[in-house]
Design a protein around this motif. Sequence first.
Motif, PDB file in Angstrom:
ATOM      1  N   MET A  58       0.848  -1.191   0.000  1.00 55.34           N
ATOM      2  CA  MET A  58       0.000   0.000   0.000  1.00 55.34           C
ATOM      3  C   MET A  58       0.881   1.237   0.000  1.00 55.34           C
ATOM      4  SD  MET A  58      -3.002   0.976   2.678  1.00 55.34           S
ATOM      5  CE  MET A  58      -3.857   2.542   2.626  1.00 55.34           C
ATOM      6  N   ASN A  92      -1.193   4.118 -10.747  1.00 59.47           N
ATOM      7  CA  ASN A  92      -2.469   3.401 -10.694  1.00 59.47           C
ATOM      8  C   ASN A  92      -3.176   3.504  -9.342  1.00 59.47           C
ATOM      9  OD1 ASN A  92      -2.017   2.390 -13.369  1.00 59.47           O
ATOM     10  ND2 ASN A  92      -0.649   0.846 -12.486  1.00 59.47           N
ATOM     11  N   LYS A 131      -6.005   3.693  -6.581  1.00 58.40           N
ATOM     12  CA  LYS A 131      -7.402   3.279  -6.522  1.00 58.40           C
ATOM     13  C   LYS A 131      -8.302   4.418  -6.080  1.00 58.40           C
ATOM     14  CE  LYS A 131      -7.386  -1.713  -6.087  1.00 58.40           C
ATOM     15  NZ  LYS A 131      -7.876  -2.878  -5.313  1.00 58.40           N
ATOM     16  N   GLU A 183      -9.612   4.771 -13.844  1.00 63.47           N
ATOM     17  CA  GLU A 183      -9.999   3.616 -13.030  1.00 63.47           C
ATOM     18  C   GLU A 183     -10.095   3.961 -11.548  1.00 63.47           C
ATOM     19  OE1 GLU A 183     -10.884   0.806 -14.532  1.00 63.47           O
ATOM     20  OE2 GLU A 183     -10.415   1.852 -16.423  1.00 63.47           O
ATOM     21  N   SER A 184      -9.822   5.210 -11.195  1.00 69.23           N
ATOM     22  CA  SER A 184      -9.784   5.607  -9.784  1.00 69.23           C
ATOM     23  C   SER A 184     -11.134   6.118  -9.300  1.00 69.23           C
ATOM     24  CB  SER A 184      -8.745   6.709  -9.567  1.00 69.23           C
ATOM     25  OG  SER A 184      -7.463   6.296  -9.955  1.00 69.23           O
ATOM     26  N   CYS A 210      -2.663   3.820  -3.412  1.00 71.66           N
ATOM     27  CA  CYS A 210      -2.557   2.613  -4.225  1.00 71.66           C
ATOM     28  C   CYS A 210      -2.574   1.416  -3.278  1.00 71.66           C
ATOM     29  CB  CYS A 210      -1.265   2.635  -5.035  1.00 71.66           C
ATOM     30  SG  CYS A 210      -1.035   1.183  -6.080  1.00 71.66           S
ATOM     31  N   ASP A 211      -3.528   0.524  -3.445  1.00 73.03           N
ATOM     32  CA  ASP A 211      -3.708  -0.594  -2.517  1.00 73.03           C
ATOM     33  C   ASP A 211      -4.299  -1.763  -3.306  1.00 73.03           C
ATOM     34  OD1 ASP A 211      -4.194  -2.297  -0.436  1.00 73.03           O
ATOM     35  OD2 ASP A 211      -5.657  -1.026   0.578  1.00 73.03           O
ATOM     36  N   TYR A 212      -3.441  -2.674  -3.738  1.00 73.61           N
ATOM     37  CA  TYR A 212      -3.887  -3.753  -4.622  1.00 73.61           C
ATOM     38  C   TYR A 212      -4.880  -4.698  -3.947  1.00 73.61           C
ATOM     39  CZ  TYR A 212      -0.166  -2.193  -7.715  1.00 73.61           C
ATOM     40  OH  TYR A 212       0.627  -1.420  -8.535  1.00 73.61           O
ATOM     41  N   ASN A 213      -4.793  -4.825  -2.634  1.00 74.79           N
ATOM     42  CA  ASN A 213      -5.668  -5.749  -1.925  1.00 74.79           C
ATOM     43  C   ASN A 213      -6.836  -5.060  -1.225  1.00 74.79           C
ATOM     44  OD1 ASN A 213      -4.070  -8.072  -2.539  1.00 74.79           O
ATOM     45  ND2 ASN A 213      -2.589  -7.366  -1.012  1.00 74.79           N
ATOM     46  N   SER A 258      -6.174  -2.529   3.082  1.00 75.73           N
ATOM     47  CA  SER A 258      -5.478  -3.770   3.431  1.00 75.73           C
ATOM     48  C   SER A 258      -4.526  -3.573   4.597  1.00 75.73           C
ATOM     49  CB  SER A 258      -4.701  -4.293   2.214  1.00 75.73           C
ATOM     50  OG  SER A 258      -3.701  -3.356   1.837  1.00 75.73           O
TER      51      SER A 258
END
Length: 390
Positions: free
Chosen positions: A1, A30, A32, A57-58, A87-90, A190
């Motif tokens: 994150m 990228n 979120k 995409e945000s 940014c936090d992929y999970n 996450s």
Amino acid sequence: MDIATSFSAFHSSDQAISDAIRKLDMKIANPKLVLVYLSEHYDENIVRARITDAYPESQVLACTSCQGIMTDAGYKRGEGIALWALCDYNGAYGSAIVSSNQTPYDMARQAVLQAIENSGRPGELPALILLHATPGAEEEVLKGIEDELTVPVPIIGGSAADDYVKGNWKLFNQHQTTQNGVGICVFYPSCEVSFSFHSGYASTGKYAFATKVEGREVVELNGRPASEIYFNWLGKSLASSEIMRKSSLNPLGRVAGQVHDLPYFKLSHPCKVTDRGGIELFATVEQGEKLYFMEGTEERLVSRAGRVIESANEIGSSKEMDPIGGIAIYCAGCMLQVQEKMNDVAKYINKAMHEAPFVCAFTFGEQGQFTGGENAHGNLMISAVLFHRD
């Protein structure tokens, strides 16, 4: 994150947002979620178009701030645009704005459901709600959110502001803009999060009961005109045009709860004296409530922002926190009271944040969660949330 911020002070809307995006893109990819805090004069349609083009995409939520913005790069007086990106992929995040002829209560219920739907986590309670509504009915908005979710969720927020209380505040997200509505972002991060919500003011021990209330006007205290009681406490009379500025160190307080038998307060800031001697506030008081005459100092207003961040660092975990970044909400009335010392405020926050990136807007009402778990709306307060590494 990862969390990153950027800022630009160009006067042109297109130049400012383009510059802020360019600086942000050098720090994070990228995202979120993108939060936007900006001065009132910027063209929200230009800013929104550039943000949605740069980050299609945000999820986005934007709110105007009074006479400046603060980030980890320091206090920025006057005009400017600040971006805060995560940014936090999970993790998952969703934003929504509702602006309609519905009541603030109903707009809030609809907005929180839309934000949850937009997060892709329907049916799941968020870990955090960020609230930015236009001023005037914040208590109804909080009740709408809490009634819809039924289970308490921590809320951090600030009411949209302009530079001179002229109604030039704005909210927008990737889909719409409004000057009258409710904006919400839901967080499913996450990582661990922690919160703090404080006033930094102390009770003088003087108090009275609100014996007549109409809307946000306290008409009478102890059966007498409210301004008569208040000015007696203050030791001087104030014209209606100056009470908002000169009462910022002496708001009215209500006990919100207790910790170790010590009360903590939510504050109400007087904004004008009515023709019948009542006092209009930036918060709603219920008839029969006990109102305390509160007292603050400029020194405490300068240092307390760092203390609130430190308090958030200590909440919710026995281990030492290592913040990735944070969001702070600082009352515009307090900022204007100590405007010449706001660079010191920024230094206190940076130290408490361990130099992690943060953004801080100056708002016309603050929402947060007290130590006892109560979400509340108040004035002249500071609210903060921190995101922590494992």
